[in-house]
Design an enzyme around this catalytic site. Structure first.
Site, PDB file in Angstrom:
ATOM      1  N   GLU A 192       0.866  -1.188   0.000  1.00  0.00           N
ATOM      2  CA  GLU A 192       0.000   0.000   0.000  1.00  0.00           C
ATOM      3  C   GLU A 192       0.896   1.229   0.000  1.00  0.00           C
ATOM      4  O   GLU A 192       1.788   1.367   0.835  1.00  0.00           O
ATOM      5  CB  GLU A 192      -0.898  -0.030   1.242  1.00  0.00           C
ATOM      6  CG  GLU A 192      -1.788   1.189   1.312  1.00  0.00           C
ATOM      7  CD  GLU A 192      -3.163   0.899   1.913  1.00  0.00           C
ATOM      8  OE1 GLU A 192      -3.494  -0.274   2.143  1.00  0.00           O
ATOM      9  OE2 GLU A 192      -3.907   1.870   2.144  1.00  0.00           O
ATOM     10  N   ARG A 193       0.657   2.091  -0.963  1.00  0.00           N
ATOM     11  CA  ARG A 193       1.441   3.327  -1.109  1.00  0.00           C
ATOM     12  C   ARG A 193       2.926   3.039  -1.284  1.00  0.00           C
ATOM     13  O   ARG A 193       3.775   3.825  -0.837  1.00  0.00           O
ATOM     14  CB  ARG A 193       1.235   4.263   0.094  1.00  0.00           C
ATOM     15  CG  ARG A 193      -0.202   4.490   0.482  1.00  0.00           C
ATOM     16  CD  ARG A 193      -1.024   5.030  -0.642  1.00  0.00           C
ATOM     17  NE  ARG A 193      -2.428   5.247  -0.261  1.00  0.00           N
ATOM     18  CZ  ARG A 193      -3.339   5.690  -1.099  1.00  0.00           C
ATOM     19  NH1 ARG A 193      -3.048   5.935  -2.354  1.00  0.00           N
ATOM     20  NH2 ARG A 193      -4.578   5.875  -0.704  1.00  0.00           N
TER      21      ARG A 193
ATOM     22  N   ARG B 189     -11.834  17.633  10.033  1.00  0.00           N
ATOM     23  CA  ARG B 189     -11.049  16.404  10.227  1.00  0.00           C
ATOM     24  C   ARG B 189      -9.837  16.639  11.135  1.00  0.00           C
ATOM     25  O   ARG B 189      -9.396  15.737  11.842  1.00  0.00           O
ATOM     26  CB  ARG B 189     -10.613  15.898   8.843  1.00  0.00           C
ATOM     27  CG  ARG B 189      -9.722  14.683   8.887  1.00  0.00           C
ATOM     28  CD  ARG B 189      -9.500  14.148   7.492  1.00  0.00           C
ATOM     29  NE  ARG B 189      -8.357  13.266   7.436  1.00  0.00           N
ATOM     30  CZ  ARG B 189      -7.827  12.812   6.313  1.00  0.00           C
ATOM     31  NH1 ARG B 189      -8.354  13.133   5.141  1.00  0.00           N
ATOM     32  NH2 ARG B 189      -6.781  12.011   6.344  1.00  0.00           N
TER      33      ARG B 189
ATOM     34  N   GLU C 295     -10.952   4.623   8.581  1.00  0.00           N
ATOM     35  CA  GLU C 295     -11.071   4.386   7.148  1.00  0.00           C
ATOM     36  C   GLU C 295     -11.699   3.029   6.841  1.00  0.00           C
ATOM     37  O   GLU C 295     -11.218   2.279   6.000  1.00  0.00           O
ATOM     38  CB  GLU C 295      -9.697   4.516   6.467  1.00  0.00           C
ATOM     39  CG  GLU C 295      -9.089   5.909   6.625  1.00  0.00           C
ATOM     40  CD  GLU C 295      -7.802   6.129   5.851  1.00  0.00           C
ATOM     41  OE1 GLU C 295      -7.037   5.171   5.705  1.00  0.00           O
ATOM     42  OE2 GLU C 295      -7.575   7.270   5.413  1.00  0.00           O
TER      43      GLU C 295
ATOM     44  N   TRP D 163     -12.422  13.896   1.670  1.00  0.00           N
ATOM     45  CA  TRP D 163     -11.479  13.381   0.670  1.00  0.00           C
ATOM     46  C   TRP D 163     -11.444  14.297  -0.559  1.00  0.00           C
ATOM     47  O   TRP D 163     -10.831  13.972  -1.565  1.00  0.00           O
ATOM     48  CB  TRP D 163     -11.830  11.942   0.253  1.00  0.00           C
ATOM     49  CG  TRP D 163     -11.509  10.948   1.330  1.00  0.00           C
ATOM     50  CD1 TRP D 163     -10.766  11.167   2.461  1.00  0.00           C
ATOM     51  CD2 TRP D 163     -11.912   9.564   1.404  1.00  0.00           C
ATOM     52  NE1 TRP D 163     -10.693  10.026   3.236  1.00  0.00           N
ATOM     53  CE2 TRP D 163     -11.389   9.029   2.605  1.00  0.00           C
ATOM     54  CE3 TRP D 163     -12.676   8.734   0.575  1.00  0.00           C
ATOM     55  CZ2 TRP D 163     -11.588   7.700   2.994  1.00  0.00           C
ATOM     56  CZ3 TRP D 163     -12.876   7.403   0.963  1.00  0.00           C
ATOM     57  CH2 TRP D 163     -12.331   6.896   2.151  1.00  0.00           C
TER      58      TRP D 163
ATOM     59  N   ASP E 149      -2.852  14.222   7.293  1.00  0.00           N
ATOM     60  CA  ASP E 149      -2.357  12.959   6.760  1.00  0.00           C
ATOM     61  C   ASP E 149      -1.096  13.136   5.927  1.00  0.00           C
ATOM     62  O   ASP E 149      -1.172  13.198   4.698  1.00  0.00           O
ATOM     63  CB  ASP E 149      -3.463  12.322   5.895  1.00  0.00           C
ATOM     64  CG  ASP E 149      -3.197  10.852   5.604  1.00  0.00           C
ATOM     65  OD1 ASP E 149      -2.143  10.358   6.042  1.00  0.00           O
ATOM     66  OD2 ASP E 149      -4.049  10.214   4.961  1.00  0.00           O
TER      67      ASP E 149
ATOM     68  N   GLU F 271       3.992   9.144  -0.364  1.00  0.00           N
ATOM     69  CA  GLU F 271       2.619   9.088  -0.854  1.00  0.00           C
ATOM     70  C   GLU F 271       2.111  10.457  -1.328  1.00  0.00           C
ATOM     71  O   GLU F 271       1.453  10.550  -2.352  1.00  0.00           O
ATOM     72  CB  GLU F 271       1.707   8.554   0.251  1.00  0.00           C
ATOM     73  CG  GLU F 271       0.245   8.569  -0.131  1.00  0.00           C
ATOM     74  CD  GLU F 271      -0.670   8.072   0.990  1.00  0.00           C
ATOM     75  OE1 GLU F 271      -0.171   7.654   2.042  1.00  0.00           O
ATOM     76  OE2 GLU F 271      -1.894   8.106   0.784  1.00  0.00           O
TER      77      GLU F 271
HETATM   78  C1  BDP Z   1      -3.355   7.288   4.254  1.00  0.00           C
HETATM   79  C2  BDP Z   1      -3.172   6.335   3.109  1.00  0.00           C
HETATM   80  C3  BDP Z   1      -3.826   5.006   3.348  1.00  0.00           C
HETATM   81  C4  BDP Z   1      -3.379   4.468   4.704  1.00  0.00           C
HETATM   82  C5  BDP Z   1      -3.681   5.485   5.766  1.00  0.00           C
HETATM   83  C6  BDP Z   1      -3.217   5.065   7.141  1.00  0.00           C
HETATM   84  O1  BDP Z   1      -3.706   6.920   1.944  1.00  0.00           O
HETATM   85  O2  BDP Z   1      -3.468   4.159   2.300  1.00  0.00           O
HETATM   86  O3  BDP Z   1      -3.989   3.265   4.968  1.00  0.00           O
HETATM   87  O4  BDP Z   1      -3.017   6.686   5.460  1.00  0.00           O
HETATM   88  O5  BDP Z   1      -2.234   5.621   7.611  1.00  0.00           O
HETATM   89  O6  BDP Z   1      -2.496   8.359   4.056  1.00  0.00           O
HETATM   90  O7  BDP Z   1      -3.819   4.209   7.767  1.00  0.00           O
END
Ligand code: BDP
Length: 700
Positions: free
Chosen positions: A168-169, A337, A292, A544, A366, A394
């Site tokens: 992921e990422r 947020r 999420e 988002w 984030d 990311e």
């Molecule tokens: C976000 C990412 C996502 C991650 C999330 C996290 O887009 O893929 O799962 O953070 O930290 O920035 O849980």
């Protein structure tokens, strides 16, 4: 005859002559020092290595690494033994020393040669790497006295790797963990990964994604995890796992995952015991819950402390810990947020069991290219907080843009929370010194993958390196680290080192300028988080979109987080609130994080908001050309392939900096209705054309 000798010469030289630097060796190059005088000075000090303490696997590893490094750097054989020989022996000794804490080392010149000591074998291993660093960066031997101890106890990498090999990422190929081969086959890369981590003091790795698969907790996978743990163990590194909150349901066959249900507790306790039977030094759990879409204790009306404490109880007498993430936010179109994690976690301060650490991202949204520090730092004095930073880029141009993250990490660590008066820095919260915690932790989301050079962008290696060095000692300067990395990894030629380190040190500010200057945030391409999309107004959730964050209108730009707006500023201590609450004293870099500023409003920089915004977008994009020139100046001192690789990435970076610049200037101009400040040439393409680039990129 002459031809034959020439051929022979070529054959001997071939292995080094023709081989390009593919980046695999990272900063652990150990190439022979080119300065003969320097080499000679060290040669006399390093004829052999003597183990004065029991040859545990870690001490043996330390000796082997020192031998490998010194032989390479000095071009002479270095023997390893356990008997003091003649002169020039380096003695490795494990001995308690209160001045060195639990993991500190000392490398010193003694009457009978160099000595590397520390209270544990891992500490001696760190000392060996410190000596190698000293030699490799080109320092003279002199009368050595290097000693250092880590300021933070748990220094972790977090991999966001999935069982199917995706990351992921991740932007550096696929996962380096080959689960389908484990436990039988151990990829040699695992050991080199362990060496790299140990060399910078990382002592724990979470192997899998926070959006976790329950699979890792199965008996089958624990065997695989144990095999990896076996490779990392001699390097002083423990393995940890991210766990899926719903695992009792998904793989345990239970009808619930309620943390207060006795059967659920029993299930976790039994699983944990099995983990420790398989991996006796298992580090612990990392948990992303009720975030999420991930399941969590709130699904059963419980809170985060109920969940974390249940896992802590399951760990029982075992050494491991629970790292519970505070990255949570609800879909709330009316809310902000920025405040959500604080509102959920701050009231739980004092409710967490001793084995629980709460893991907080550096900023409240984030991993944006610049965020104010997270308001939870300093606001939960009874809970040890782990600082989480993201090394995988990311939101910072993936593996295409050169962005050295030392300055970003330092900026957060040095931020003053004012929670216990001036000087209450995030660093002091995180290392436990401010609030008197006996445990402390830091986590970096890894940028490592299966690419030959590990990180995709060759300079991404510097971010792995800088993270480890700062995790060990957050007082090191970001510039000292970039210089150290450059000298170890790229070149020791002084003018090249100077021009490369200037690029590294400026790169983060440059990236901010051409993407999100003045405190703009979260205006990037939807879901892939690449490229500009400030016009994004519809998404699965309001928070988002981009318009949620920049709030551009005909009056101005920026998110009002003062008392007139969301009042997120109230989450900070008065010292911070006062400074940031007033647009005149708020640093321009954070301005639009906290204020909705009029387009024609004059800023402390002397320009109006609109003019300052445009100036930053333009100067940021132009600075990428400066980065290219600086890089080119270093060319003679660099490996040709590596030079070309970075040079071509810098060309993409410039093209994309223009993309960002044009997208944002043209889009915000539809609100400001102002001409570009004089001296700046307006973009030659219309906004509609720039928007097309996004569409093509995302294949929508
Ligand atoms: C976000 C990412 C996502 C991650 C999330 C996290 O887009 O893929 O799962 O953070 O930290 O920035 O849980």
């Amino acid at each position: 005859m002459l031809l034959r000798s020439l051929l022979l010469l070529l054959l001997i030289a071939a292995p080094t002559l023709g081989r390009a630097d593919d980046g695999y060796r990272l900063w652990l190059k150990y190439d022979q020092l080119s300065d003969a005088g320097l080499r000679k000075a060290w040669q006399g000090q390093a004829r052999g290595i003597v183990l004065e303490s029991a040859a545990t696997p870690t001490l043996q590893t330390a000796a082997n690494e020192l031998q490998l490094g010194l032989q390479g750097l000095l071009g002479q054989p270095v023997a390893v033994g356990n008997k003091a020989g003649g002169k020039g022996q380096i003695r490795l000794r494990v001995a308690p020393n209160p001045a060195l804490g639990k993991e500190g080392y000392r490398v010193s010149t003694q009457k009978n040669g160099l000595e590397i000591t520390g209270p544990t074998d891992a500490a001696v291993l760190y000392g060996c790497y410190a000596l190698l660093r000293h030699v490799q960066t080109g320092q003279r031997p002199g009368n050595l006295s290097l000693s250092s101890q880590p300021r933070i106890q748990y220094r972790l990498l977090n991999h966001w790797d999935n069982p199917n090999g995706t990351v992921e990422r991740g932007y550096a190929g696929s996962s380096m963990w080959k689960w389908y081969e484990l436990p039988e086959r151990i990829d040699p890369r695992y050991q080199d990964y362990a060496r790299a981590n140990a060399s910078i003091g990382i002592n724990g790795v979470v192997l899998n994604n926070v959006n976790a698969s329950a699979r890792y907790l199965t008996t089958e996978y624990l065997q695989k995890v144990a095999a990896v743990a076996g490779v990392l163990r001699p390097y002083g590194i423990k393995v940890y796992l991210s766990v899926l909150w719903a695992a009792p349901k998904v793989i345990g066959g239970l009808p619930t995952s309620d943390p207060l249900d006795p059967k659920v507790k029993q299930w976790w306790t039994a699983r944990t015991n099995e983990i420790y039977k398989t991996i006796p030094d298992f580090g612990g759990f990392l948990v992303k819950a009720n975030s999420e879409g991930e399941p969590g204790p709130q699904d059963y009306g419980r809170n985060h402390a109920d969940g974390a404490n249940m896992l802590a109880e399951a760990l029982g007498q075992h050494e491991g810990v629970v790292m519970w993430r505070a990255f949570v936010y609800k879909a709330n179109s009316k809310g902000d947020r920025f405040k959500e994690a604080y509102q959920e976690f701050q009231p739980l301060d004092g409710k967490f069991a001793p084995k629980v650490l709460v893991q907080v991202k550096n900023g409240p949204i984030d991993f944006q290219s610049r965020e104010p520090f997270h308001p939870l730092f300093g606001a939960m004095p009874r809970t040890p907080l782990v600082l989480e930073v993201q090394l995988t880029q990311e939101y910072l141009g993936f593996a295409t843009h050169l962005v050295y993250l030392g300055p970003l990490i330092k900026e957060c660590l040095e931020a003053d929370t004012h929670t216990q008066g001036p000087g209450s820095t995030v660093a002091k919260v995180v290392d436990g010194s401010l609030e008197k915690h006996s445990v402390s932790g830091i986590a970096g989301v890894a940028n490592i993958g299966s690419d030959r050079n590990w990180t995709g962008h060759p300079v991404g290696q510097a971010n792995w390196y800088a993270y480890g060095r700062l995790a060990w000692d957050h007082t090191l300067s970001s510039a000292a680290i970039s210089e150290e990395w450059t000298r170890m990894t790229l070149t020791r030629e002084p003018t090249a080192v100077a021009s490369i380190t200037q690029v590294l040190n400026q790169s983060r500010n440059i990236y901010v300028r051409y993407t999100t200057p003045l405190g703009l945030h979260h205006i990037m391409g939807q879901s892939i988080h690449y490229g500009p999309e400030p016009w994004l107004s519809q998404s699965a959730r309001p928070d988002w979109t981009s318009v949620y964050y920049h709030k551009a209108d005909s009056a101005g730009l920026g998110f009002d987080r003062t008392a007139r707006g969301s009042n997120a500023l109230a989450l900070y201590a008065p010292g911070v609130r006062q400074l940031w609450g007033n647009p005149a004293t708020c640093p321009p870099d954070y301005l639009l994080w906290f204020h909705h500023v009029g387009w024609k409003q004059q800023l402390s920089t002397g320009r109006t908001l609109w003019n300052e915004l445009c100036t930053r977008y333009y100067s940021g994009a132009d600075s990428v050309l400066w980065m290219q020139r600086q890089w080119e100046q270093a060319k003679p001192a660099l490996d040709p392939e590596l030079y070309t690789d970075v040079a071509s990435r810098l060309r993409i970076q410039h093209r994309e900096a223009l993309w960002w610049r044009d997208a944002c200037v043209l889009y915000f101009q539809t609100f400001s209705r102002q001409p570009l400040p004089s001296g700046l040439t307006p973009p030659t393409r219309p906004l509609t054309e720039v928007k097309e680039i996004v569409d093509i990129y995302q294949l929508r």
